[in-house]
Design a protein around this motif. Sequence first.
Motif, PDB file in Angstrom:
ATOM      1  N   CYS A 180     -12.515   0.665  20.182  1.00 32.83           N
ATOM      2  CA  CYS A 180     -14.002   1.557  20.039  1.00 32.83           C
ATOM      3  C   CYS A 180     -15.027   0.401  20.654  1.00 32.83           C
ATOM      4  N   ASP A 181     -15.097   0.371  21.752  1.00 29.66           N
ATOM      5  CA  ASP A 181     -16.017  -0.446  22.441  1.00 29.66           C
ATOM      6  C   ASP A 181     -17.358   0.041  22.932  1.00 29.66           C
ATOM      7  N   GLY A 182     -18.263   0.236  22.170  1.00 30.58           N
ATOM      8  CA  GLY A 182     -19.420   0.942  22.131  1.00 30.58           C
ATOM      9  C   GLY A 182     -20.786   0.095  22.637  1.00 30.58           C
ATOM     10  N   ALA A 183     -21.887   0.653  22.319  1.00 27.19           N
ATOM     11  CA  ALA A 183     -23.122  -0.209  22.769  1.00 27.19           C
ATOM     12  C   ALA A 183     -23.264  -1.467  21.846  1.00 27.19           C
ATOM     13  N   ALA A 184     -22.505  -1.463  20.419  1.00 31.69           N
ATOM     14  CA  ALA A 184     -23.006  -2.542  19.508  1.00 31.69           C
ATOM     15  C   ALA A 184     -21.579  -2.615  18.675  1.00 31.69           C
ATOM     16  N   ASN A 185     -21.419  -3.569  18.129  1.00 25.23           N
ATOM     17  CA  ASN A 185     -20.294  -3.834  16.990  1.00 25.23           C
ATOM     18  C   ASN A 185     -19.014  -3.288  17.531  1.00 25.23           C
ATOM     19  N   PRO A 186     -18.415  -3.596  18.807  1.00 27.60           N
ATOM     20  CA  PRO A 186     -17.053  -3.210  19.252  1.00 27.60           C
ATOM     21  C   PRO A 186     -16.006  -3.603  18.192  1.00 27.60           C
ATOM     22  N   PHE A 187     -14.779  -2.692  18.224  1.00 26.19           N
ATOM     23  CA  PHE A 187     -13.942  -3.043  17.252  1.00 26.19           C
ATOM     24  C   PHE A 187     -12.383  -2.319  17.856  1.00 26.19           C
ATOM     25  N   VAL A 188     -11.290  -2.969  17.329  1.00 25.26           N
ATOM     26  CA  VAL A 188     -10.235  -2.355  17.754  1.00 25.26           C
ATOM     27  C   VAL A 188      -9.619  -1.584  16.275  1.00 25.26           C
ATOM     28  N   ILE A 189      -9.073  -0.375  16.491  1.00 25.76           N
ATOM     29  CA  ILE A 189      -8.824   0.330  15.109  1.00 25.76           C
ATOM     30  C   ILE A 189      -7.357   0.880  15.254  1.00 25.76           C
ATOM     31  N   ALA A 190      -6.662   1.001  14.073  1.00 27.60           N
ATOM     32  CA  ALA A 190      -5.243   1.707  14.010  1.00 27.60           C
ATOM     33  C   ALA A 190      -5.293   2.724  12.909  1.00 27.60           C
ATOM     34  N   LEU A 191      -4.796   3.837  13.422  1.00 33.65           N
ATOM     35  CA  LEU A 191      -4.616   5.040  12.482  1.00 33.65           C
ATOM     36  C   LEU A 191      -3.242   5.252  12.118  1.00 33.65           C
ATOM     37  N   ASP A 192      -2.935   5.749  11.040  1.00 30.41           N
ATOM     38  CA  ASP A 192      -1.738   6.063  10.756  1.00 30.41           C
ATOM     39  C   ASP A 192      -1.295   7.398  11.327  1.00 30.41           C
ATOM     40  N   ALA A 193      -0.203   7.383  12.033  1.00 30.14           N
ATOM     41  CA  ALA A 193       0.121   8.337  13.122  1.00 30.14           C
ATOM     42  C   ALA A 193       0.556   9.668  12.274  1.00 30.14           C
ATOM     43  N   THR A 194       0.853   9.593  11.091  1.00 30.84           N
ATOM     44  CA  THR A 194       1.289  10.525  10.136  1.00 30.84           C
ATOM     45  C   THR A 194       0.097  11.447   9.545  1.00 30.84           C
ATOM     46  N   THR A 195      -0.790  10.583   9.060  1.00 27.44           N
ATOM     47  CA  THR A 195      -2.071  11.252   8.329  1.00 27.44           C
ATOM     48  C   THR A 195      -3.172  11.178   9.191  1.00 27.44           C
ATOM     49  N   GLY A 196      -3.301  10.273  10.111  1.00 26.63           N
ATOM     50  CA  GLY A 196      -4.713  10.118  10.793  1.00 26.63           C
ATOM     51  C   GLY A 196      -5.447   9.080   9.820  1.00 26.63           C
ATOM     52  N   ALA A 197      -4.975   8.648   8.756  1.00 31.86           N
ATOM     53  CA  ALA A 197      -6.009   7.531   7.844  1.00 31.86           C
ATOM     54  C   ALA A 197      -6.188   6.284   8.617  1.00 31.86           C
ATOM     55  N   GLU A 198      -7.236   5.503   8.340  1.00 36.18           N
ATOM     56  CA  GLU A 198      -7.347   4.398   8.975  1.00 36.18           C
ATOM     57  C   GLU A 198      -6.382   3.120   8.344  1.00 36.18           C
ATOM     58  N   GLN A 199      -5.916   2.467   8.974  1.00 36.42           N
ATOM     59  CA  GLN A 199      -4.972   1.520   8.453  1.00 36.42           C
ATOM     60  C   GLN A 199      -5.628   0.001   8.608  1.00 36.42           C
ATOM     61  N   TRP A 200      -6.421  -0.402   9.704  1.00 34.81           N
ATOM     62  CA  TRP A 200      -6.875  -1.540   9.792  1.00 34.81           C
ATOM     63  C   TRP A 200      -8.044  -1.236  10.975  1.00 34.81           C
ATOM     64  N   ARG A 201      -8.972  -2.307  10.888  1.00 35.05           N
ATOM     65  CA  ARG A 201     -10.011  -2.358  11.899  1.00 35.05           C
ATOM     66  C   ARG A 201     -10.527  -3.920  12.108  1.00 35.05           C
ATOM     67  N   THR A 202     -10.290  -4.285  13.380  1.00 33.51           N
ATOM     68  CA  THR A 202     -10.822  -5.571  13.821  1.00 33.51           C
ATOM     69  C   THR A 202     -11.865  -5.566  14.669  1.00 33.51           C
ATOM     70  N   PRO A 203     -12.981  -6.280  14.122  1.00 33.78           N
ATOM     71  CA  PRO A 203     -14.233  -6.477  15.049  1.00 33.78           C
ATOM     72  C   PRO A 203     -13.840  -7.402  16.410  1.00 33.78           C
ATOM     73  N   ARG A 204     -14.662  -6.899  17.327  1.00 35.56           N
ATOM     74  CA  ARG A 204     -14.431  -7.628  18.724  1.00 35.56           C
ATOM     75  C   ARG A 204     -14.998  -9.007  18.537  1.00 35.56           C
ATOM     76  N   ASP A 205     -16.229  -9.327  18.096  1.00 34.00           N
ATOM     77  CA  ASP A 205     -16.674 -10.742  17.936  1.00 34.00           C
ATOM     78  C   ASP A 205     -17.007 -11.293  19.513  1.00 34.00           C
TER      79      ASP A 205
END
Length: 419
Positions: free
Chosen positions: A187-212
């Motif tokens: 999710c590399d947008g205009a500010a505060n980019p990050f990489v994210i993982a969703l649970d493939a079964t439910t769509g719930a967020e598993q983790w989110r890591t800022p790009r820094d």
Amino acid sequence: MKLLLAIRIAAFLCGLNLIVLAQSNDWPEFRGTEGQGHSIAKNVPTEWSATKNIKWRTPIAGRGWSSPVLVANRVYLTTAVAASAIEPISLRALCVDAVTGKTLWDVEVFRHPPSALTKSLHEKNSYASPTPLVRNGRLYVHFGHLGTAALELNSKVLWRQTEVKYLPVHGNGGSPVLEGNSLIFSCDGAANPFVIALDATTGAEQWRTPRDTPARQKFSFSTPLAITVAGQRQIISPGSGFVGAYDPATGKELWRVLYDTGFSVIPRPVFAHGLLFVSSGYDRPVLFAIRPAGAKGDATATNIAWNIKRSAPHTPSVLVIGDEVYFVSDNGIATCADAKTGKVHWVERLGGTFSASPLFADGKIYFFNEDGLATIIKPGKTFQRIAQNDLDEATLASPAVTDGALFIRSQGHLWRVGK
């Protein structure tokens, strides 16, 4: 009795072999089964035009540059349909019969008002540019900041995720990768980019890591690649300013390699010969060969094997075939170099501009330019052109392939070229 049993076993094994063959000849995600642009398909066509060697051409409503994917004789893709600039936009998933070209289903996954859309959508982009992914009887569709969803292959929506918010620049482009039960994307947008993982079964967020990232321009569009290094799975995700490796279970950043101010990174990484091939993006792209083995923390000074600055791609991903790496710049300059050393063997102008990633199938390399002209060459240390074929309709999407056929998405159609 023994003869009958033997016949039944032989029939079962034959059927099993056919199933395995069919699965191995699928094209289930961006750049194929391994995400590297390679196919085992045979008898892939080398001659066609808009009227020659075309089995079918199916109109696709709306606008979208997601690449087609193919599983079990079904082609899946996405599109964005709006009656006008002031009307809500319908983000849709489609399934087309690969044999007949008939649209089997076409469903709305998300509907958004104009106020939710990107104000600075790039002229080459669309609201349906990320490529779908099919795995384990499910279709995953991704529309960047506009939402992600999972569907059954009969079109039933299983879950929708619209809580992952970021501010895109020029729209969305990167596709997800599935690792275990984690659907991972950047999710590399205009500010505060990050990489994210969703649970493939439910769509719930598993983790989110800022790009820094140290880059001034934060936005990028690359698709991650899952690799194994010394028995450890890693998610390789290029972004603005650096390429990072992440633990797929936790999202922890394992290592990074910086590439100065590179931004708007689009090509998907390729992994071969123990090297990762990554392009650094705008303004002046550099193709890097990086050794992930032993990389820790900031590995910029220790783990870059070589780089090529001339005619590196902004948009198309690279191909590694045997000991050579092949790539084409956005302005149509193709290059072949030694994958292990970076020594350039040849440089040739193909003509036109390029967004689609090249394909290796049936012993040949296929390059598709934005005007719909395909250049087919033979791999090797000398440039050998086999053919050029023109569909005469713009295409920015990368093709899908199976035995005897190519599936090409153009500005208004999906084509089956060949048998």
